[in-house]
Design an enzyme around this catalytic site. Structure first.
Site, PDB file in Angstrom:
ATOM      1  N   TYR A 178     139.162 154.355  61.901  1.00 34.74           N
ATOM      2  CA  TYR A 178     139.698 155.698  62.152  1.00 34.74           C
ATOM      3  C   TYR A 178     140.959 155.657  63.011  1.00 34.74           C
ATOM      4  O   TYR A 178     141.875 156.448  62.826  1.00 34.74           O
ATOM      5  CB  TYR A 178     138.624 156.610  62.762  1.00 34.74           C
ATOM      6  N   CYS A 196     127.139 163.532  78.333  1.00 35.87           N
ATOM      7  CA  CYS A 196     125.808 162.929  78.149  1.00 35.87           C
ATOM      8  C   CYS A 196     125.840 161.407  77.955  1.00 35.87           C
ATOM      9  O   CYS A 196     124.790 160.802  77.767  1.00 35.87           O
ATOM     10  CB  CYS A 196     125.081 163.600  76.978  1.00 35.87           C
ATOM     11  N   HIS A 256     135.984 169.026  55.516  1.00 29.07           N
ATOM     12  CA  HIS A 256     135.436 167.735  55.964  1.00 29.07           C
ATOM     13  C   HIS A 256     135.886 167.379  57.380  1.00 29.07           C
ATOM     14  O   HIS A 256     135.796 166.216  57.783  1.00 29.07           O
ATOM     15  CB  HIS A 256     135.816 166.623  54.974  1.00 29.07           C
TER      16      HIS A 256
END
Ligand code: OAD
Length: 261
Positions: A52, A162, A106
């Site tokens: 990516y 988190c 998408h």
């Protein structure tokens, strides 16, 4: 004029962005349709992020082509208009497509979101993960503007809230489409049939792309369904006009015809 345009990777091909299923789509000998999956990310997040990051960089270096520009021009002329793109690049937007007339079904490659919670961030100007990953450091890292902070563990960004791994903000195979975006497409289709539906540069492998094209252009109302693609696709047999040319050549001509008529 009410117009729906559906686009896929072929529209960005002439900007130098490889399509998914074309001959240049493979990366390090890996099939992109196997990399763009939650399973690939669970197995090897570093590999998926490397892919990516390279794609982000390639997109940053690319420019919108005549197909993106023609679609943006049409959006400004048509009374009711929606572009639904499967592309996660920002080339439609950079060609001048207004955000309220476009759905990126998408997702958006420049969004980074937590794989567990709702934390998300956009880093368009500099891929700080890249820098941090390159020098192999972990911990908080200032972004290009010096304000936002991003945590990076061995080159993979981690969530500030988190601590789970961050992932690209795109839809992977087998994942649900984003609810809000889906709703926007359905609202537009519920608003009435279109005079013209254009489907450009997609293999139309997903059933929902075919459904939306047909729903936008019901046979009984004789709207035009134009397919722009050098190759045959499952949608070809429904098209009222087949244009077997590259999008950057065909679309400026088609849009000029539509604007003139
Ligand atoms: P594909 O790579 O499957 O298909 C690209 C299509 O563009 C093919 O049908 C080509 O014939 C056509 N094409 C190639 N060059 C073209 C050009 N210059 N002008 C016009 N058409 C051209 O890409 P998509 O159909 O967009 O999804 O793929 C759909 C989705 O599958 C992607 O969004 C991605 C992918 O896997 C996910 O990741 C969920």
């Amino acid at each position: 004029m009410r117009v729906l345009v559906l686009t896929g990777a072929g529209v960005s091909a002439e900007s130098g962005i490889p399509t998914f299923r074309g001959k240049d789509g493979y990366w390090r000998n890996l099939d992109p349709t196997r990399l763009a999956t939650p399973e690939a990310f669970a197995r090897d997040p570093q590999l998926v992020w490397d892919w990516y990051r390279e794609r982000r960089q390639r997109i940053r270096n690319a420019q919108p082509n005549a197909a993106h520009e023609a679609i943006a021009r049409l959006a400004h002329h048509a009374k009711d208009f929606l572009l639904v793109t499967q592309n996660v690049d920002d080339l439609h937007a950079r060609a001048g497509m207004p955000a309220q007339k476009m759905v990126q079904i998408h997702g958006d490659i420049f969004v980074t979101r937590c794989s567990r919670c709702d934390w998300r961030t956009e880093l368009r100007d500099a891929d700080i993960h890249n820098i941090r990953g390159h020098i192999g450091l972990a911990g908080a890292c200032p972004s290009a503007d010096g304000n936002e902070q991003e945590d990076v563990e061995h080159g993979i960004p981690t969530c500030r809230k988190c601590r789970a791994l961050m992932r690209p903000g795109v839809v992977w195979f087998g994942e649900q489409l984003p609810w809000n975006e889906l709703q926007r497409v359905e609202d537009f289709l519920d608003g009435g049939a279109c005079e013209v539906v254009i489907v450009a540069g997609t293999t139309a492998t997903f059933g929902y792309i075919i459904d939306w094209a047909l729903q936008g252009s019901p046979e009984c109302l004789r709207g035009e369904l134009i397919e722009v693609n050098p190759e045959e696709t499952p949608l070809s047999r429904f098209a009222t006009r087949l244009v077997r040319e590259p999008a950057a050549i065909a679309l400026p001509r088609i849009v000029n015809e539509m604007i003139r008529s």
